[in-house]
Design a protein around this motif. Sequence first.
Motif, mmCIF file in Angstrom:
data_model
loop_
_atom_site.group_PDB
_atom_site.id
_atom_site.type_symbol
_atom_site.label_atom_id
_atom_site.label_comp_id
_atom_site.label_asym_id
_atom_site.label_seq_id
_atom_site.Cartn_x
_atom_site.Cartn_y
_atom_site.Cartn_z
ATOM 1 N N LEU A 1 0.878 -1.183 0.000
ATOM 2 C CA LEU A 1 0.000 0.000 0.000
ATOM 3 C C LEU A 1 0.910 1.226 0.000
ATOM 4 C CD1 LEU A 1 -2.577 -1.144 2.714
ATOM 5 C CD2 LEU A 1 -2.769 -1.368 0.233
ATOM 6 N N ALA A 2 1.042 1.854 -1.166
ATOM 7 C CA ALA A 2 2.018 2.939 -1.324
ATOM 8 C C ALA A 2 1.319 4.293 -1.212
ATOM 9 C CB ALA A 2 2.727 2.812 -2.668
ATOM 10 N N ASP A 3 1.635 5.004 -0.162
ATOM 11 C CA ASP A 3 1.079 6.341 0.079
ATOM 12 C C ASP A 3 2.000 7.336 -0.617
ATOM 13 O OD1 ASP A 3 0.294 8.764 1.097
ATOM 14 O OD2 ASP A 3 0.352 8.149 3.212
ATOM 15 N N GLU A 4 1.519 7.864 -1.746
ATOM 16 C CA GLU A 4 2.359 8.743 -2.566
ATOM 17 C C GLU A 4 1.746 10.147 -2.636
ATOM 18 O OE1 GLU A 4 3.674 6.953 -6.257
ATOM 19 O OE2 GLU A 4 3.614 4.950 -5.388
ATOM 20 N N CYS A 5 1.145 10.575 -1.529
ATOM 21 C CA CYS A 5 0.394 11.833 -1.620
ATOM 22 C C CYS A 5 1.292 13.070 -1.714
ATOM 23 C CB CYS A 5 -0.651 11.932 -0.522
ATOM 24 S SG CYS A 5 -0.014 12.144 1.105
ATOM 25 N N TYR A 6 2.612 12.909 -1.521
ATOM 26 C CA TYR A 6 3.532 14.044 -1.728
ATOM 27 C C TYR A 6 4.271 13.959 -3.070
ATOM 28 C CZ TYR A 6 2.655 15.153 3.135
ATOM 29 O OH TYR A 6 2.029 15.475 4.309
ATOM 30 N N ALA A 7 3.777 13.111 -3.976
ATOM 31 C CA ALA A 7 4.523 12.809 -5.205
ATOM 32 C C ALA A 7 4.795 14.016 -6.089
ATOM 33 C CB ALA A 7 3.757 11.753 -6.013
ATOM 34 N N ARG B 1 -1.177 -6.979 -6.006
ATOM 35 C CA ARG B 1 -0.254 -6.733 -4.887
ATOM 36 C C ARG B 1 0.059 -5.272 -4.680
ATOM 37 N NH1 ARG B 1 1.330 -10.972 -3.023
ATOM 38 N NH2 ARG B 1 1.633 -12.774 -4.329
ATOM 39 N N VAL B 2 -0.397 -4.424 -5.590
ATOM 40 C CA VAL B 2 0.142 -3.061 -5.630
ATOM 41 C C VAL B 2 -0.980 -2.032 -5.669
ATOM 42 C CG1 VAL B 2 1.665 -1.505 -6.895
ATOM 43 C CG2 VAL B 2 2.085 -3.971 -6.970
ATOM 44 N N PHE B 3 -1.021 -1.170 -4.653
ATOM 45 C CA PHE B 3 -2.033 -0.118 -4.584
ATOM 46 C C PHE B 3 -1.339 1.204 -4.266
ATOM 47 C CE2 PHE B 3 -4.070 -4.091 -4.046
ATOM 48 C CZ PHE B 3 -5.257 -3.973 -4.758
ATOM 49 N N ALA B 4 -1.618 2.207 -5.087
ATOM 50 C CA ALA B 4 -0.995 3.534 -4.897
ATOM 51 C C ALA B 4 -2.081 4.538 -4.545
ATOM 52 C CB ALA B 4 -0.276 3.955 -6.172
ATOM 53 N N PHE B 5 -1.781 5.383 -3.570
ATOM 54 C CA PHE B 5 -2.734 6.385 -3.073
ATOM 55 C C PHE B 5 -2.229 7.784 -3.407
ATOM 56 C CE2 PHE B 5 -5.399 3.633 -0.460
ATOM 57 C CZ PHE B 5 -4.624 2.498 -0.427
ATOM 58 N N HIS B 6 -3.108 8.573 -4.015
ATOM 59 C CA HIS B 6 -2.748 9.946 -4.388
ATOM 60 C C HIS B 6 -3.837 10.905 -3.937
ATOM 61 C CE1 HIS B 6 0.868 9.288 -6.804
ATOM 62 N NE2 HIS B 6 0.343 8.114 -7.088
ATOM 63 N N SER B 7 -3.434 12.171 -3.764
ATOM 64 C CA SER B 7 -4.326 13.142 -3.138
ATOM 65 C C SER B 7 -4.194 14.504 -3.803
ATOM 66 C CB SER B 7 -3.931 13.253 -1.667
ATOM 67 O OG SER B 7 -4.646 14.277 -1.037
ATOM 68 N N LEU B 8 -5.265 15.267 -3.762
ATOM 69 C CA LEU B 8 -5.192 16.669 -4.189
ATOM 70 C C LEU B 8 -4.837 17.598 -3.036
ATOM 71 C CD1 LEU B 8 -8.277 16.887 -6.576
ATOM 72 C CD2 LEU B 8 -5.861 16.788 -7.210
ATOM 73 N N SER B 9 -4.779 17.062 -1.821
ATOM 74 C CA SER B 9 -4.558 17.929 -0.656
ATOM 75 C C SER B 9 -3.251 18.683 -0.781
ATOM 76 C CB SER B 9 -4.548 17.099 0.621
ATOM 77 O OG SER B 9 -5.800 16.492 0.815
ATOM 78 N N LYS B 10 -2.183 17.988 -1.147
ATOM 79 C CA LYS B 10 -0.860 18.614 -1.231
ATOM 80 C C LYS B 10 -0.594 19.083 -2.660
ATOM 81 C CE LYS B 10 -0.839 16.255 2.636
ATOM 82 N NZ LYS B 10 -1.101 16.798 3.936
ATOM 83 N N ARG B 11 -0.926 18.220 -3.640
ATOM 84 C CA ARG B 11 -0.642 18.556 -5.035
ATOM 85 C C ARG B 11 -1.294 19.864 -5.452
ATOM 86 N NH1 ARG B 11 -3.487 18.070 -9.832
ATOM 87 N NH2 ARG B 11 -2.231 17.668 -11.697
ATOM 88 N N SER B 12 -2.552 20.052 -5.037
ATOM 89 C CA SER B 12 -3.327 21.179 -5.537
ATOM 90 C C SER B 12 -3.706 22.164 -4.447
ATOM 91 C CB SER B 12 -4.588 20.659 -6.239
ATOM 92 O OG SER B 12 -4.239 19.838 -7.333
ATOM 93 N N ASN B 13 -3.124 22.028 -3.259
ATOM 94 C CA ASN B 13 -3.456 22.921 -2.134
ATOM 95 C C ASN B 13 -4.956 22.906 -1.858
ATOM 96 O OD1 ASN B 13 -0.686 23.794 -1.985
ATOM 97 N ND2 ASN B 13 -1.084 24.948 -3.842
#
Length: 391
Positions: free
Chosen positions: A204-210, A234-246
Amino acid sequence: MVAAPARFSDLPDYAFPRLRKLLDAHPPGGDPVLMAIGEPTHPMPPFVADVLRESVEEFRPYPPNEGAPDLLEAIGAWLGRRYGVRLGPERLLVLNGTREGLYNAAMALCPETKGGRRPAVLIPNPFYQAYMVAALSVGAEPVFVPATAETGHLPDYGALPADLLDRAALAYVCSPANPQGAVADRAWWLRLLALAERHDFIVLADECYAEIWRDAPPDGVLAAAAEAGADPERVFAFHSLSKRSNLAGLRSGFVAGGEKGIAAMRRLRAYAGAPLPLPLQRVAARAWADEDHVDASRALYRQKYAIADEELGGLPGYEPPAAGFFLWLRTGDGEAAALRLWREAGVRVLPGAYLGRDDGRGNPGADRVRVALVAPCDEVRRGLRLIRERL
Ligand SMILES: Cc1ncc(COP(=O)(O)O)c(C=O)c1O
């Protein structure tokens, strides 16, 4: 009276109430500089208000559980541009921010037992606290694995005993790492994916600061999985607008992964989830389709990296982060340092211990503080200068 669940009895207060308890009995020793909370303050994308206005009628219907088609399409296109991977909507799930997804992934994917034993959930130490609560909620054993200077600030899961790895059902990874700012490169991901295959666990890859980086865009687990031909389940990536887009207040993110695992998460959400209101999904779709505001925000963070180098460069406790917006400063006793900075200078930082866990070898954050570079540049410079003077 029904007893409270014992599985949460050991849970410390969340980091920020703890910080308030530590500092708020004392007046600040100067005009406060807020560097504790990782809440972006750069401008929101310029189109937010227009998109909301255009879609306001869509607050009426229930929003689709799996995400609106235009949002899923925008996310798929972004993954293609960013990582060169092509994933259809069946491999994507829209989230109310990554925190709930990181938590609910364990609900949907962690079995009750593995090989007849209690499953383990591998967690980097220090870590984003949702991982631990997720593990406890499903009755798994959270196993805290040092992510310290000695291991390049990423967890060395490969060094764990084979018997423990066989019991692992899930492994959380945070890259770029909060709080350390370290980045997993392609070789690191490939080693982890091989380990996951060998011992049959899910990453479970937390990539929210990518999208916040200094010199080069961080590699992602999905690109590495494509190169390795890894089992997508086996592979899950998590992304967010919180940091990317303020847009932390929008509460919008997504998870991408194997079709079966995504279906399991979607199914659970249909019973117990709270889908993102449609007008907010429209804003999210626009945000994933736009890079201009992301480039502008990254340029501001680059100025702050430069300010940090100027103000703290040469200090033994300072390591320039490769990505993200935190400094993970070695200060000696981090709680004492945070208290002193507040009382003597009004600088508010977070003791590193609040982000780590004593795994029997001590808390790897105990001698650090986390400093968030989220304020305007001149505030950041003022805060860092005060830190340099006081420590
Ligand atoms: C490492 C990490 N993961 C996940 C999150 C959750 O972000 P959100 O729920 O806003 O997407 C945060 C937020 O601070 C974080 O630092």
